[in-house]
Design a protein around this motif. Structure first.
Motif, PDB file in Angstrom:
ATOM      1  N   THR A  44       1.223  -1.318   0.636  1.00 22.03           N
ATOM      2  CA  THR A  44      -0.208  -0.383  -0.070  1.00 22.03           C
ATOM      3  C   THR A  44       1.460   1.733   0.059  1.00 22.03           C
ATOM      4  N   VAL A  45       2.280   1.131   0.633  1.00 22.33           N
ATOM      5  CA  VAL A  45       2.794   2.396   0.823  1.00 22.33           C
ATOM      6  C   VAL A  45       3.521   2.448  -0.713  1.00 22.33           C
ATOM      7  N   ALA A  46       3.685   1.398  -0.907  1.00 23.89           N
ATOM      8  CA  ALA A  46       4.681   1.408  -2.461  1.00 23.89           C
ATOM      9  C   ALA A  46       3.449   1.907  -3.432  1.00 23.89           C
ATOM     10  N   TYR A  47       2.137   1.916  -3.306  1.00 22.77           N
ATOM     11  CA  TYR A  47       1.223   2.154  -4.749  1.00 22.77           C
ATOM     12  C   TYR A  47       0.959   3.382  -4.099  1.00 22.77           C
ATOM     13  N   LEU A  48       1.354   3.815  -2.630  1.00 21.12           N
ATOM     14  CA  LEU A  48       0.852   5.888  -2.510  1.00 21.12           C
ATOM     15  C   LEU A  48       2.152   6.705  -3.341  1.00 21.12           C
ATOM     16  N   ASP A  49       2.937   5.453  -2.701  1.00 20.20           N
ATOM     17  CA  ASP A  49       4.378   6.280  -3.018  1.00 20.20           C
ATOM     18  C   ASP A  49       4.520   6.777  -5.070  1.00 20.20           C
ATOM     19  N   PRO A  75      10.177 -12.905  14.770  1.00 19.76           N
ATOM     20  CA  PRO A  75       9.264 -12.841  15.838  1.00 19.76           C
ATOM     21  C   PRO A  75      10.103 -11.135  17.273  1.00 19.76           C
ATOM     22  N   ASP A  76      11.197 -11.686  16.741  1.00 22.44           N
ATOM     23  CA  ASP A  76      11.966 -10.737  18.271  1.00 22.44           C
ATOM     24  C   ASP A  76      12.339  -8.810  17.236  1.00 22.44           C
ATOM     25  N   ASP A  77      12.469  -9.322  16.066  1.00 21.75           N
ATOM     26  CA  ASP A  77      12.525  -8.253  15.654  1.00 21.75           C
ATOM     27  C   ASP A  77      12.215  -7.774  14.160  1.00 21.75           C
ATOM     28  N   GLN A  78      11.061  -7.567  14.295  1.00 26.41           N
ATOM     29  CA  GLN A  78      10.645  -6.800  12.893  1.00 26.41           C
ATOM     30  C   GLN A  78      10.581  -5.261  12.371  1.00 26.41           C
ATOM     31  N   TRP A  79      10.695  -5.822  11.206  1.00 22.90           N
ATOM     32  CA  TRP A  79      10.914  -4.562   9.807  1.00 22.90           C
ATOM     33  C   TRP A  79      10.272  -5.185   8.723  1.00 22.90           C
ATOM     34  N   VAL A  80      10.264  -3.762   8.895  1.00 20.42           N
ATOM     35  CA  VAL A  80       9.796  -3.671   6.685  1.00 20.42           C
ATOM     36  C   VAL A  80      10.131  -2.419   6.063  1.00 20.42           C
ATOM     37  N   ARG A  81      10.968  -3.446   4.956  1.00 20.49           N
ATOM     38  CA  ARG A  81      11.070  -2.428   3.575  1.00 20.49           C
ATOM     39  C   ARG A  81      10.787  -1.899   2.155  1.00 20.49           C
ATOM     40  N   VAL A  82      10.358  -1.159   1.974  1.00 18.99           N
ATOM     41  CA  VAL A  82       9.981  -0.990   0.568  1.00 18.99           C
ATOM     42  C   VAL A  82      10.888  -0.213  -0.330  1.00 18.99           C
ATOM     43  N   ASN A  83      11.178  -1.174  -0.822  1.00 21.47           N
ATOM     44  CA  ASN A  83      11.527  -0.405  -2.654  1.00 21.47           C
ATOM     45  C   ASN A  83      13.060  -0.091  -1.081  1.00 21.47           C
TER      46      ASN A  83
END
Length: 230
Positions: A44-49, A75-83
């Motif tokens: 969704t972030v990618a679409y908005l960007d 589960p102890d280190d959650q992160w997300v990257r887009v492009n």
């Protein structure tokens, strides 16, 4: 390392507690953890960007399928990257929450994410706990443990408000919980347990009690595995 990876699939509506439960089960059993909802938020972030028109499904689909998404399964280190951009906090913003259904209701976008999710599950050598809305029926229907977690709407909204530290008005909260559920239910049924899926109502259970219940199901599955190999 298990001889065969244990896959635990957990589905449920917004605020049902599936994310906290899945993460807790993964920690308890030493498994990877996949938050598929975070993947929907990431695209969704990618679409908005991209700046494309949200009323143009083909344009939204191109933005989603062309996005490079990386997500932690620790589960102890959650992160997300887009492009290559860290969006760990951004995916939980009101802006993202408001627009996620634009992506989620497009069948082609869902198909692309299902393929990504299956690849992540297949690449988890020790096993994984995956949670979302269509994991038990679409993404991982062959999982040894399949669970539908539910909770009363009032309970779900109270939990989500707590997640936001109380800093969200009732209208926005209702939009996140009830409208998103209504939108997503047009493509997938996450309120009725399919054949072979255990239904657990967590309305009056603590998080630890819910985790205990799922771990118990996992232990039963592993016991059945041992019996079948004898």
């Amino acid at each position: 390392m298990m001889t065969k990876p244990l896959v635990i699939a957990i589905d449920g509506a917004s605020g049902s507690g599936k994310s906290s439960t899945a993460r807790g089960v993964a920690k308890r059993l030493g498994l990877a953890y996949l938050d598929t909802g975070a993947m929907y938020r990431a695209v969704t972030v990618a679409y908005l960007d991209s700046g494309v028109d949200g009323t143009d499904p083909a344009a939204v689909t191109r933005a989603v399928t062309g996005a490079d998404i990386a997500i932690s399964t620790d589960p102890d280190d959650q992160w997300v990257r887009v492009n290559d951009r860290d969006v760990t906090d951004e995916i939980r913003s009101q802006r993202t929450s408001t627009h996620v259904s634009t992506v989620a209701v497009i069948a082609q976008c869902r198909a692309n994410l299902v393929a990504r999710q299956r690849a992540i599950i297949a690449a988890s050598p020790n096993g994984i706990v995956a949670e979302g809305r269509d994991i038990t029926t679409v993404v991982a229907p062959e999982a040894e443990v399949r669970l539908l977690l539910s909770a009363d709407p009032e309970v779900r909204m109270a939990r989500r408000k707590l997640d936001h530290g109380g800093q969200i008005d009732d209208a926005a909260l209702r939009d996140q919980i009830l409208r998103r559920d209504a939108d997503d239910s047009t493509l997938v049924d996450f309120t009725t347990a399919a054949d072979g899926v255990v239904h657990l109502d967590g309305s009056h259970l603590t998080l630890e009690q819910t985790i205990d219940a799922v771990v118990g199901l996992a232990e039963q599955a592993l016991a059945r595995r041992e019996c079948s190999s004898e």
